[in-house]
Structure formats: structure tokens, C-alpha cells
Design a protein around this motif. Structure first.
Motif, mmCIF file in Angstrom:
data_model
loop_
_atom_site.group_PDB
_atom_site.id
_atom_site.type_symbol
_atom_site.label_atom_id
_atom_site.label_comp_id
_atom_site.label_asym_id
_atom_site.label_seq_id
_atom_site.Cartn_x
_atom_site.Cartn_y
_atom_site.Cartn_z
ATOM 1 N N LYS A 1 -11.327 2.715 -6.949
ATOM 2 C CA LYS A 1 -11.444 1.683 -5.906
ATOM 3 C C LYS A 1 -10.604 2.011 -4.684
ATOM 4 C CE LYS A 1 -7.856 -1.252 -8.006
ATOM 5 N NZ LYS A 1 -7.619 -0.416 -9.208
ATOM 6 N N ASN A 2 -9.643 2.928 -4.821
ATOM 7 C CA ASN A 2 -8.800 3.309 -3.688
ATOM 8 C C ASN A 2 -9.435 4.392 -2.816
ATOM 9 O OD1 ASN A 2 -6.247 1.755 -4.302
ATOM 10 N ND2 ASN A 2 -6.439 2.923 -6.199
ATOM 11 N N LEU A 3 -10.580 4.910 -3.220
ATOM 12 C CA LEU A 3 -11.167 6.067 -2.532
ATOM 13 C C LEU A 3 -12.432 5.701 -1.781
ATOM 14 C CD1 LEU A 3 -10.666 8.603 -5.450
ATOM 15 C CD2 LEU A 3 -9.179 8.241 -3.479
ATOM 16 N N GLU A 4 -12.462 4.547 -1.213
ATOM 17 C CA GLU A 4 -13.668 4.065 -0.553
ATOM 18 C C GLU A 4 -14.036 4.853 0.694
ATOM 19 O OE1 GLU A 4 -13.213 -0.074 0.160
ATOM 20 O OE2 GLU A 4 -13.600 -0.649 -1.927
ATOM 21 N N LYS A 5 -13.081 5.572 1.293
ATOM 22 C CA LYS A 5 -13.370 6.326 2.516
ATOM 23 C C LYS A 5 -13.442 7.837 2.278
ATOM 24 C CE LYS A 5 -11.635 2.857 5.710
ATOM 25 N NZ LYS A 5 -10.771 2.586 6.890
ATOM 26 N N GLU B 1 -5.021 10.844 5.277
ATOM 27 C CA GLU B 1 -6.423 11.210 5.420
ATOM 28 C C GLU B 1 -6.762 12.516 4.711
ATOM 29 O OE1 GLU B 1 -7.193 11.387 9.584
ATOM 30 O OE2 GLU B 1 -6.943 9.230 9.899
ATOM 31 N N PRO C 1 -0.665 4.530 3.356
ATOM 32 C CA PRO C 1 -1.863 3.849 3.859
ATOM 33 C C PRO C 1 -2.641 4.632 4.910
ATOM 34 C CG PRO C 1 0.124 2.864 4.779
ATOM 35 C CD PRO C 1 0.573 3.809 3.716
ATOM 36 N N SER D 1 -2.459 -0.678 -4.096
ATOM 37 C CA SER D 1 -3.420 0.202 -3.445
ATOM 38 C C SER D 1 -2.751 1.473 -2.938
ATOM 39 C CB SER D 1 -4.070 -0.542 -2.266
ATOM 40 O OG SER D 1 -4.885 0.307 -1.508
ATOM 41 N N PRO E 1 -5.838 4.393 0.870
ATOM 42 C CA PRO E 1 -7.036 3.652 1.268
ATOM 43 C C PRO E 1 -7.831 4.329 2.380
ATOM 44 C CG PRO E 1 -5.081 2.586 2.145
ATOM 45 C CD PRO E 1 -4.601 3.642 1.205
ATOM 46 N N ASN E 2 -7.221 5.294 3.091
ATOM 47 C CA ASN E 2 -7.911 5.986 4.178
ATOM 48 C C ASN E 2 -8.112 7.473 3.906
ATOM 49 O OD1 ASN E 2 -8.375 3.963 6.405
ATOM 50 N ND2 ASN E 2 -6.179 3.664 6.093
ATOM 51 N N GLU F 1 0.842 -1.186 0.000
ATOM 52 C CA GLU F 1 0.000 0.000 0.000
ATOM 53 C C GLU F 1 0.880 1.240 0.000
ATOM 54 O OE1 GLU F 1 -4.175 -0.932 2.257
ATOM 55 O OE2 GLU F 1 -2.412 -0.543 3.509
ATOM 56 N N SER G 1 -8.482 3.972 -10.494
ATOM 57 C CA SER G 1 -8.059 4.446 -9.172
ATOM 58 C C SER G 1 -9.213 4.649 -8.204
ATOM 59 C CB SER G 1 -7.287 5.761 -9.316
ATOM 60 O OG SER G 1 -8.150 6.819 -9.690
#
Length: 410
Positions: free
Chosen positions: A280-284, A233, A230, A254, A257-258, A227, A278
């Protein structure tokens, strides 16, 4: 005020210094009766003793000092001239408006203590530091394992990250700000990316030469890490007038992810924000703010190789801001379904070329209006319908005052 004592030969009205002047010493000795050979032997021994005396210093210990704050000291060049000061508890260093400051000379720092460093030049005046100065300016970072904050403002540092730093340096860094730097072409190298496992906030502002944020020059980076950044924020990219891409090449692992907050403001050369792969890396991601980017045409760049039957989902996004984007045509040009299960706030202004938000299906169950000013809202049943109305009726939405049957302006 002096923090240490030395034995030195006084010269003139300035600092104490040793002057090796055999003519002066030898002539004085001969004038009081010594022959030339004797005078030469005496002056050689005297100067040797003086030179050795210079090396004799008494270190000063600041056992309880936790913060060092130096501000508005235009003539300050160094805190001390050598490794004479011990800082047993130093946690925070602030250097503000000290344009001639080149060397800390901080001496001994406990490796586990120093946590934040703030360096700022004079406002409106950028300190230009060559690469030789960098080694001195950041010499104490070699001793730092637990540094959590680093802020560098109005200081030109062409090569900030030195690969000679110990492998543990910067590994605990959580907050990094680089502001008003005119020599960076890329801010974060692949070597530093591997160290920034704990970085939570990255701010780049007024770095006028920056063309990309991350330089993945190491072809094997994808094999070394699982990652990238990782814990990141908050990512703020502001006033980067030459920025074209976030990466020189997109990583195959990835990343972010956060990531929760993404702010991109006044990046005039940026043409798109995300590649389809890309997302899929922005789920949060919760807040996306995009303003004053003159060339951006779409937020998600088209990728026809992706399966168009698979929806694009922003599962946590709650707030979307798009302002002063004169070339923006669409959020996404292809006919994919866009799902925004938590989106409740959209603010738009000066997006005159956007005829429709997206050509595909939009799923926004909690969105009931669009802010067209700070307080006024517009709604015509759906996000696409509202954007289309704004395109066909530029400026009218801001002036309407009625609100009828859930459709219109309030």
C-alpha cells in the motif's frame, strides 16, 4: 602558495615549526658572554614571544568562491591548519583521490550556502578512516543547514551519522550516495530517518557488510513521525552481497509514499522484496528492476493473515524487469488478484524456476508482450501463459522468429 602569514621559527628544510629546545638556545647565549641565569631568562622570553606569534594569523576571505575541487593530491592532509579561511559563498565541495586528506579546516562557512559534498578515494583503494577522523572529516557539517547532496565513495566510515550534530543538520538533504564502504552494517539510523524528510534519492553500492538499509532501533519512532522518507523517489540498492532486509523491523507508519524508481541489483542474500502489508506504500512506483539476486524466491512474501479477497494493486507501475533470478518461483505465491492497470513493459531473463507469474488472477490491460532479449518479444495471450511457456521451453523463445495471430514471438 600560502593563503595566510605567520611568524614561526624555521627548522631544517620542511614546514616552519617551533622547537622548544632550552639547551640549544641557552648554550648559544652563554657562548656569547651571558651567564646561565640571564641566558635562561632571555630564552624563556624569546620562546614565549614566538609561541604567541604563532597565534597571530591573517584570515583569508574567498568572498565569491562557490566551488572547491581538490583532485589527485596524494600528499594533501588539510586545506588549512586552522580556522583561518572564510567562505562566504561556498556551495560545492569535491574531494577526489586525496587518500591522506583528513581535515578540511574550512573555517567559517555561511550556514545557508553549502549545498553539495562529494568525497571519493582512489579507485581500487579504500580510505580507512577511524571514528576519531570522522569528527574532523565532517566537522563543517555542523554548520550546514542547506546541504542538498552528499556523495561518499571509496571511504570507510563506520559511524557516519553522529547524534551530536545539531537537529537541523541534513534536514534539506535530497541526494545521498554511499559507495564502496566495507564497514556499514546498516546505513540509515532511526535518528537520521527523522531528519531525511526531503531526501529524494538514496544510492547504496558495494557496501559489503550491509545487512539492512534502515535500522529502526528507536521503538517510539512510529509515534514520532507520520511518514518515513516522504519525498524519496529513487532507491538504488546495488552490489550489497550481505543484504537480507530493507528494515530490521518494518515500520507501522507509511513509508516511501512517493517512491517512483526501485532498483535492486546483485543483492545475493535477499530472499523477498516486499511484505504484503507494505504494498500500500508503493502507489506511485513506476519502475521496478530486480536483477542478479541469487536467493530471492518471491517478490511479495506471503502473509496468510491478509484478506485474500482484496486485490493487490500497483496503480502506477509501467515497467517490470526480472533478470538472473535463479531461485525465483513466483511474483506472489498466494491466489490473490494482482492488478497492473498501467503495466506495458516486462523484461525477463534467466528465471528458470518460475513456472507461473502468480497463481491468482492477473489484470494487465496494456501488456501485450514480454521482452526476452533487448529487442525480441514473446507473447502467448497472457503474462501467466507466457511465463509458463518459457519455463517449459527454456531458451526457445529467444530463437523463434515468427509471430502469428497475436501469439508467439516478434
Amino acid at each position: 602558495m600560502s593563503f595566510y602569514r605567520e611568524s614561526r621559527l624555521p627548522v631544517g628544510n620542511g614546514w616552519w615549526e617551533v622547537v622548544d629546545s632550552r639547551l640549544v638556545v641557552g648554550r648559544a647565549l652563554q657562548e656569547i658572554g651571558f651567564d646561565q641565569n640571564t641566558a635562561s631568562n632571555i630564552e624563556t622570553g624569546v620562546l614565549r614571544d614566538l609561541y604567541n606569534a604563532i597565534k597571530v594569523t591573517i584570515p583569508i576571505e574567498f568572498c565569491e568562491m562557490k566551488k572547491l575541487h581538490l583532485e589527485n593530491l596524494p600528499n594533501l592532509r588539510s586545506f588549512s591548519s586552522g580556522n583561518l579561511v572564510k567562505w562566504e559563498s561556498l556551495e560545492n565541495v569535491v574531494v577526489n583521490q586525496c587518500p591522506n586528506f583528513r581535515k578540511f579546516g574550512l573555517g567559517m562557512i555561511k550556514k545557508s550556502q553549502l549545498k553539495s559534498i562529494f568525497i571519493q578515494g582512489n579507485e581500487g583503494q579504500i580510505i580507512d578512516i577511524d571514528n576519531n577522523m570522522v569528527a574532523y572529516l565532517f566537522e563543517f557539517l555542523l554548520l550546514v543547514k542547506k546541504l542538498k547532496e552528499l556523495h561518499i565513495i571509496n571511504v570507510d566510515v563506520e559511524e557516519l551519522w553522529d547524534y551530536n550534530y545539531p537537529s537541523e543538520s541534513f534536514c534539506e538533504l535530497e541526494n545521498l550516495s554511499l559507495i564502496n564502504n566495507n564497514k556499514f552494517f546498516s546505513a540509515i539510523s532511526s535518528g537520521m530517518i527523522m531528519r531525511f524528510k526531503n531526501l529524494r534519492k538514496l544510492t547504496l553500492d558495494k557496501c559489503e557488510s550491509l545487512t539492512e538499509v534502515f535500522d529502526l532501533e528507536d521503538d517510539n519512532l512510529d509515534h514520532k513521525v507520520h511518514e518515513i522518507l516522504p519525498q524519496l523517489e529513487v532507491l538504488a540498492l546495488i552490489n550489497l552481497i550481505k543484504l537480507k532486509n530493507a528494515w530490521n523491523k518494518e515500520p507501522q507508519v507509511s513509508f516511501f509514499p512517493n517512491l517512483v524508481y526501485l532498483y535492486i541489483v546483485n543483492c545475493g542474500n535477499l530472499q523477498s522484496l516486499f511484505s504484503l502489508s507494505s504494498i500500500k506504500n508503493l502507489e506511485k512506483l513506476k519502475i521496478l528492476k530486480l536483477c542478479k539476486c541469487d536467493k530471492i524466491e518471491e517478490i511479495i512474501s506471503s502473509d496468510i493473515s491478509e484478506d485474500e479477497m482484496v486485490p493487490i494493486i500497483f496503480p502506477e507501475l509501467e515497467c517490470l524487469v526480472m533478470k538472473d533470478l535463479p531461485m525465483l518461483v513466483s511474483f506472489y505465491k498466494q491466489s490473490r488478484t494482482l492488478c497492473w492497470p498501467k503495466l506495458n513493459t516486462v523484461r525477463v531473463s534467466n528465471i528458470s524456476k518460475m513456472e507461473t507469474f502468480s497463481t491468482g488472477i492477473l489484470v494487465t490491460p496494456f501488456l501485450t508482450s514480454i521482452y526476452v532479449t533487448f529487442v525480441k518479444k514473446l507473447w502467448f495471450g497472457s503474462l501467466n501463459n507466457t511465463i509458463s511457456y518459457m519455463h517449459g521451453n527454456p531458451g526457445k523463445g529467444k530463437n523463434l522468429k515468427s509471430h502469428y495471430q497475436g501469439i508467439g514471438v516478434e
